[in-house]
Enzyme design. Structure first.
Site, mmCIF file in Angstrom:
data_model
loop_
_atom_site.group_PDB
_atom_site.id
_atom_site.type_symbol
_atom_site.label_atom_id
_atom_site.label_comp_id
_atom_site.label_asym_id
_atom_site.label_seq_id
_atom_site.Cartn_x
_atom_site.Cartn_y
_atom_site.Cartn_z
ATOM 1 N N ARG A 161 16.199 -3.793 2.081
ATOM 2 C CA ARG A 161 15.653 -2.489 1.644
ATOM 3 C C ARG A 161 16.760 -1.457 1.378
ATOM 4 O O ARG A 161 16.603 -0.268 1.647
ATOM 5 C CB ARG A 161 14.675 -1.913 2.669
ATOM 6 C CG ARG A 161 13.357 -2.656 2.771
ATOM 7 C CD ARG A 161 12.584 -2.612 1.454
ATOM 8 N NE ARG A 161 11.234 -3.133 1.595
ATOM 9 C CZ ARG A 161 10.895 -4.423 1.530
ATOM 10 N NH1 ARG A 161 11.831 -5.339 1.332
ATOM 11 N NH2 ARG A 161 9.644 -4.795 1.631
ATOM 12 N N SER A 233 4.886 -0.040 2.523
ATOM 13 C CA SER A 233 5.444 0.120 3.875
ATOM 14 C C SER A 233 6.069 1.496 4.013
ATOM 15 O O SER A 233 6.926 1.871 3.206
ATOM 16 C CB SER A 233 6.525 -0.927 4.127
ATOM 17 O OG SER A 233 5.995 -2.216 4.023
ATOM 18 N N GLU A 330 10.953 4.417 5.041
ATOM 19 C CA GLU A 330 11.398 3.590 3.908
ATOM 20 C C GLU A 330 11.363 4.323 2.561
ATOM 21 O O GLU A 330 12.320 4.233 1.803
ATOM 22 C CB GLU A 330 10.560 2.297 3.899
ATOM 23 C CG GLU A 330 11.175 1.173 3.118
ATOM 24 C CD GLU A 330 10.805 1.251 1.664
ATOM 25 O OE1 GLU A 330 11.676 0.992 0.822
ATOM 26 O OE2 GLU A 330 9.657 1.599 1.371
HETATM 27 N N1 EPU Z 1 0.915 -6.934 12.624
HETATM 28 C C1 EPU Z 1 0.556 -6.417 13.838
HETATM 29 N N2 EPU Z 1 -0.529 -5.602 13.904
HETATM 30 C C2 EPU Z 1 -1.280 -5.320 12.803
HETATM 31 C C3 EPU Z 1 -0.900 -5.863 11.554
HETATM 32 C C4 EPU Z 1 0.209 -6.675 11.486
HETATM 33 O O1 EPU Z 1 1.205 -6.652 14.852
HETATM 34 O O2 EPU Z 1 -2.250 -4.566 12.939
HETATM 35 C C5 EPU Z 1 2.085 -7.813 12.543
HETATM 36 C C6 EPU Z 1 1.709 -9.215 12.182
HETATM 37 O O3 EPU Z 1 1.353 -9.942 13.304
HETATM 38 C C7 EPU Z 1 2.957 -9.746 11.556
HETATM 39 C C8 EPU Z 1 3.730 -8.531 11.161
HETATM 40 O O4 EPU Z 1 2.944 -7.418 11.513
HETATM 41 O O5 EPU Z 1 3.759 -10.426 12.490
HETATM 42 C C9 EPU Z 1 4.189 -8.620 9.771
HETATM 43 O O6 EPU Z 1 3.233 -8.232 8.795
HETATM 44 P P1 EPU Z 1 3.493 -8.568 7.237
HETATM 45 O O7 EPU Z 1 3.418 -10.011 7.039
HETATM 46 O O8 EPU Z 1 2.595 -7.715 6.408
HETATM 47 O O9 EPU Z 1 4.988 -8.173 6.920
HETATM 48 P P2 EPU Z 1 5.824 -6.861 7.212
HETATM 49 O O10 EPU Z 1 7.110 -7.301 7.802
HETATM 50 O O11 EPU Z 1 5.043 -5.874 7.996
HETATM 51 C C10 EPU Z 1 7.182 -6.778 4.999
HETATM 52 C C11 EPU Z 1 7.507 -5.811 3.908
HETATM 53 C C12 EPU Z 1 6.348 -5.700 2.919
HETATM 54 C C13 EPU Z 1 6.082 -7.095 2.352
HETATM 55 C C14 EPU Z 1 5.763 -8.055 3.515
HETATM 56 C C15 EPU Z 1 5.601 -9.466 3.060
HETATM 57 C C16 EPU Z 1 9.055 -4.188 4.851
HETATM 58 C C17 EPU Z 1 9.256 -2.791 5.345
HETATM 59 N N3 EPU Z 1 7.822 -4.490 4.471
HETATM 60 O O12 EPU Z 1 6.106 -6.245 5.758
HETATM 61 O O13 EPU Z 1 6.773 -4.855 1.866
HETATM 62 O O14 EPU Z 1 5.017 -7.058 1.426
HETATM 63 O O15 EPU Z 1 6.859 -8.038 4.466
HETATM 64 O O16 EPU Z 1 6.854 -10.037 2.820
HETATM 65 O O17 EPU Z 1 10.004 -4.951 4.830
HETATM 66 C C18 EPU Z 1 6.780 -2.589 1.057
HETATM 67 O O18 EPU Z 1 8.011 -2.590 1.204
HETATM 68 O O19 EPU Z 1 6.162 -1.581 0.605
HETATM 69 C C19 EPU Z 1 6.007 -3.758 1.488
HETATM 70 C C20 EPU Z 1 4.681 -3.770 1.494
#
Ligand code: EPU
Length: 338
Positions: A161, A233, A330
């Protein structure tokens, strides 16, 4: 392009925001004229794509250009790969779909990310195990003197990022050069995508099927900014020294830790920290967290920039007092200008 005063800044958080001056930039010459205009006004020059990754205050004392340079052009091609030059104003998802339709692969995991091609390298967009930095050959920009600069991939200093463009806001991106491949290898490293394929009985998914999987997963988890204003995010996933992350897991055994390529650091899930810290129900007027993905702040209607930032601060404080980790915002804040 003639700049207009009191210019409405489009943004997917639906915040009411006006710039001192603004206009749409459809060519390199437009960008150069706009940079010179801002200089003459003695105001900062900010060029935005679709406003899908900004938090903007009610009044922005700057010249705000909207990047609208279009075009997807093949620069060089062989049986293995294709090198493309893409106008910064092209819509990102439209590029992903155009590439797949032509058999140019690699971007499929990045389907449905909101925003423009020019904005994509700034925060090094990434999703489902893939980042745009893997494909960038060069980024072409206009500097504050109006000169054209071509930054090769290494000069862009890509990281999670992050890129040099976050530190050099004066550079206006006009075109992005990407190299995409023609083979059918796909990236299934992200558990959600692999699980989706298994559930659908897809054994050897094609790049287009991966794009379909990613679109389906995103649509189920993330709010569509057209219907529920948001900037994706709102916080970065914190990357900590391995020792600190492991110590945290001693106290909170449920924490997920993700290895970082070429580093001794571990990435934590900001969504999980927010969840465990009990922040999911927090709100500030109509600004709330998206329950299916609490990393996303949504504006349910009429929310202000001040409310967004106040909620963000409360989340940062709560997570910090629970885990000793300060979540970093972010999206780009355009709040210090006016
Ligand atoms: N989770 C919780 N509680 C909840 C919802 C989710 O604990 O209520 C946990 C899940 O268990 C999971 C974790 O959150 O382990 C990860 O969730 P997700 O798979 O959505 O991935 P993320 O790391 O939160 C990142 C990117 C997203 C991208 C996804 C998929 C960043 C800041 N965000 O989110 O990017 O779509 O991975 O690769 O790196 C963006 O940058 O705008 C964005 C949406």
């Amino acid at each position: 392009m003639t700049p207009q005063t009191d210019f409405l800044i489009p943004n997917t958080l639906s915040l009411a925001s006006r710039a001192a001056w603004g206009g749409a930039l459809t060519s390199l010459a437009d960008v150069q004229r706009f940079v010179a205009f801002a200089k003459a006004q003695q105001l900062p020059c900010l060029v935005l794509g679709e406003g899908s990754n900004i938090v903007t205050g009610p009044e922005v004392n700057a010249c705000v250009g909207l990047s609208r340079i279009t075009g997807i052009r093949v620069l060089e091609e062989n049986p293995e790969w294709v090198r493309l030059e893409i106008g910064a104003g092209e819509n990102w998802h439209h590029l992903v779909m155009t590439a797949l339709a032509n058999g140019w692969n690699g971007l499929e995991n990045l389907a449905l990310i909101p925003g423009s091609v020019g904005a994509a390298p700034i925060q090094n967009i990434g999703a489902y195990g893939v980042e745009i930095s893997q494909f960038v050959q060069a980024v072409v920009c206009v500097d504050e003197a109006g000169a054209v600069q071509r930054l090769a991939s290494a000069e862009c200093q890509f990281a999670y990022r992050d890129s040099v463009f976050k530190r050099r806001g004066e550079l206006v991106i006009t075109t992005v050069e990407l190299q995409l491949h023609k083979h059918l290898n796909v990236n299934l490293s992200y558990p959600d995508v692999a699980r989706w394929c298994a559930e659908q009985g897809v054994v050897q998914p094609t790049p287009s099927q991966i794009a379909g999987a990613v679109m389906d997963i995103r649509q189920k988890k993330l709010p569509d900014p057209e219907q529920m204003p948001n900037v994706g995010s709102f916080f970065k996933n914190p990357v900590l020294p391995a020792s600190q992350a492991q110590a945290l897991r001693q106290t909170f055994p449920q924490l997920s830790l993700y290895a970082q390529p070429d580093s001794q650091q571990l990435k934590l899930s900001a969504a999980q920290l927010i969840d465990i810290a009990g922040c999911k129900a927090l709100s500030q007027g109509p600004v709330q967290l998206w329950q299916k993905q609490p990393l996303v702040l949504v504006n349910r209607g009429g929310g202000t920039c001040a409310q967004v930032l106040a909620l963000a601060t409360r989340i940062q404080q709560r997570v910090n007092s629970r885990f000793g980790v300060w979540l970093e915002i972010e999206p780009t804040l355009l709040t210090r200008l006016g």
